[in-house]
Design a protein around this motif. Structure first.
Motif, mmCIF file in Angstrom:
data_model
loop_
_atom_site.group_PDB
_atom_site.id
_atom_site.type_symbol
_atom_site.label_atom_id
_atom_site.label_comp_id
_atom_site.label_asym_id
_atom_site.label_seq_id
_atom_site.Cartn_x
_atom_site.Cartn_y
_atom_site.Cartn_z
ATOM 1 N N LEU A 35 -8.011 15.848 -12.197
ATOM 2 C CA LEU A 35 -6.405 15.618 -12.239
ATOM 3 C C LEU A 35 -6.086 14.633 -13.009
ATOM 4 C CD1 LEU A 35 -3.663 16.347 -10.619
ATOM 5 C CD2 LEU A 35 -4.514 14.583 -8.907
ATOM 6 N N ASP A 36 -4.893 14.975 -14.056
ATOM 7 C CA ASP A 36 -4.315 14.164 -14.913
ATOM 8 C C ASP A 36 -3.013 14.521 -14.511
ATOM 9 O OD1 ASP A 36 -3.310 12.905 -16.960
ATOM 10 O OD2 ASP A 36 -4.721 13.767 -18.359
ATOM 11 N N ALA A 69 0.938 -1.295 -0.065
ATOM 12 C CA ALA A 69 -0.162 -0.059 -0.051
ATOM 13 C C ALA A 69 0.847 1.262 0.011
ATOM 14 C CB ALA A 69 -0.828 0.074 1.210
ATOM 15 N N ALA A 70 1.906 1.399 0.707
ATOM 16 C CA ALA A 70 2.982 2.219 0.828
ATOM 17 C C ALA A 70 3.518 2.806 -0.663
ATOM 18 C CB ALA A 70 3.811 2.213 1.939
ATOM 19 N N THR A 71 3.629 1.703 -1.111
ATOM 20 C CA THR A 71 4.303 1.858 -2.620
ATOM 21 C C THR A 71 3.515 1.791 -3.760
ATOM 22 O OG1 THR A 71 4.816 -0.591 -2.822
ATOM 23 C CG2 THR A 71 6.404 0.897 -1.884
ATOM 24 N N SER A 72 2.133 1.939 -3.585
ATOM 25 C CA SER A 72 1.228 1.695 -4.709
ATOM 26 C C SER A 72 1.052 3.009 -5.274
ATOM 27 C CB SER A 72 -0.207 1.244 -4.181
ATOM 28 O OG SER A 72 -0.887 2.259 -3.759
ATOM 29 N N SER A 73 0.621 3.009 -6.580
ATOM 30 C CA SER A 73 0.304 4.347 -7.447
ATOM 31 C C SER A 73 -0.846 5.109 -6.845
ATOM 32 C CB SER A 73 0.023 3.786 -8.831
ATOM 33 O OG SER A 73 -1.295 3.088 -8.879
ATOM 34 N N SER A 74 -1.558 4.583 -6.041
ATOM 35 C CA SER A 74 -2.748 5.353 -5.374
ATOM 36 C C SER A 74 -2.238 6.447 -4.401
ATOM 37 C CB SER A 74 -3.818 4.630 -4.790
ATOM 38 O OG SER A 74 -3.046 3.709 -3.497
ATOM 39 N N VAL A 75 -1.119 5.941 -3.793
ATOM 40 C CA VAL A 75 -0.272 6.872 -2.885
ATOM 41 C C VAL A 75 0.342 7.842 -3.588
ATOM 42 C CG1 VAL A 75 1.698 7.069 -1.210
ATOM 43 C CG2 VAL A 75 -0.163 4.968 -1.017
ATOM 44 N N ALA A 76 0.972 7.639 -4.684
ATOM 45 C CA ALA A 76 1.520 8.720 -5.616
ATOM 46 C C ALA A 76 0.518 9.611 -6.135
ATOM 47 C CB ALA A 76 2.370 7.953 -6.549
ATOM 48 N N TYR A 77 -0.578 9.148 -6.448
ATOM 49 C CA TYR A 77 -1.643 9.914 -6.842
ATOM 50 C C TYR A 77 -2.273 10.828 -6.000
ATOM 51 C CZ TYR A 77 -6.178 11.244 -9.082
ATOM 52 O OH TYR A 77 -7.221 12.079 -9.698
ATOM 53 N N ALA A 78 -2.443 10.299 -4.659
ATOM 54 C CA ALA A 78 -2.980 11.201 -3.544
ATOM 55 C C ALA A 78 -1.774 12.130 -3.029
ATOM 56 C CB ALA A 78 -3.250 10.330 -2.292
ATOM 57 N N GLU A 79 -0.757 11.952 -3.258
ATOM 58 C CA GLU A 79 0.589 13.043 -3.093
ATOM 59 C C GLU A 79 0.283 14.150 -3.995
ATOM 60 O OE1 GLU A 79 4.120 10.749 -2.660
ATOM 61 O OE2 GLU A 79 3.740 10.192 -0.812
ATOM 62 N N THR A 80 0.260 13.664 -5.429
ATOM 63 C CA THR A 80 -0.199 14.937 -6.499
ATOM 64 C C THR A 80 -1.247 15.609 -6.327
ATOM 65 O OG1 THR A 80 1.375 13.306 -7.836
ATOM 66 C CG2 THR A 80 -0.074 14.881 -8.966
ATOM 67 N N ARG A 81 -2.241 14.908 -5.805
ATOM 68 C CA ARG A 81 -3.576 15.673 -5.612
ATOM 69 C C ARG A 81 -3.376 16.625 -4.477
ATOM 70 N NH1 ARG A 81 -6.892 11.921 -2.964
ATOM 71 N NH2 ARG A 81 -5.847 12.757 -1.060
#
Length: 171
Positions: A118-119, A35-47
């Motif tokens: 967001l893109d 979970a800590a390395t998933s793309s959803s975390v990166a997306y949330a950080e970008t958001r």
């Protein structure tokens, strides 16, 4: 059966419980790591970054002091890109004159904001914000108003900047 007959089962049950606990702990660690390395975390950080930087830009565009117009207009340039940035540069002198003639100072506070699109790959986002602006005109009491804004953000490097900003009509 006597109490002595059950003593062999207790250590075995304890070992099974201990082993099961160890397996569950390992599964939890693996799941947490994924979970800590998933793309959803990166997306949330970008958001979160886009929203924070967009919010700061909206504040900058609604905070000006007629006694220091150049600093305010430089902030506008710093927080903008694309057509909005070009418009600010093109109309710099007109904006400065109008702000100085109005003899007003504005201070903005974002009451609420959120991204509507967001893109991350394209470096584009859209946001909305409710902004409270306090306007002080020399010699008058300050007044407060609320405006709703819709903004388009474009990422330049690691920074999200306004590429379009407009008010949203109420009603």
């Amino acid at each position: 059966m006597t109490a002595e007959g059950n003593t062999g089962r207790r250590p075995a049950a304890a070992l099974v419980a201990c082993g099961l606990s160890l397996v569950l702990a390992l599964v939890a660690v693996v799941l947490w790591s994924l979970a800590a390395t998933s793309s959803s975390v990166a997306y949330a950080e970008t958001r979160d970054t886009a929203l924070q930087q967009g919010t700061n830009a909206v504040i900058a565009f609604n905070t000006l002091d007629h006694k220091n117009v150049e600093a305010g207009l430089k902030r506008w340039e710093q927080y903008s890109t694309g057509p909005l940035h070009d418009e600010i540069q093109k109309s710099h002198k007109d904006y400065a004159t109008k702000i100085q003639q109005a003899k007003s100072t504005t201070t903005a506070k974002v009451l609420d904001s959120g991204l509507t699109e967001l893109d991350p790959q394209a470096g584009k986002a859209k946001m909305i914000a409710v902004v409270q602006v306090t306007v002080t005109i020399d010699g008058q009491k300050p007044s407060t108003k609320q405006d709703r804004y819709q903004a388009e953000l474009t990422r330049e490097g690691d920074t999200w900047k306004l590429s379009n900003l407009g008010t949203v009509p109420v009603g």
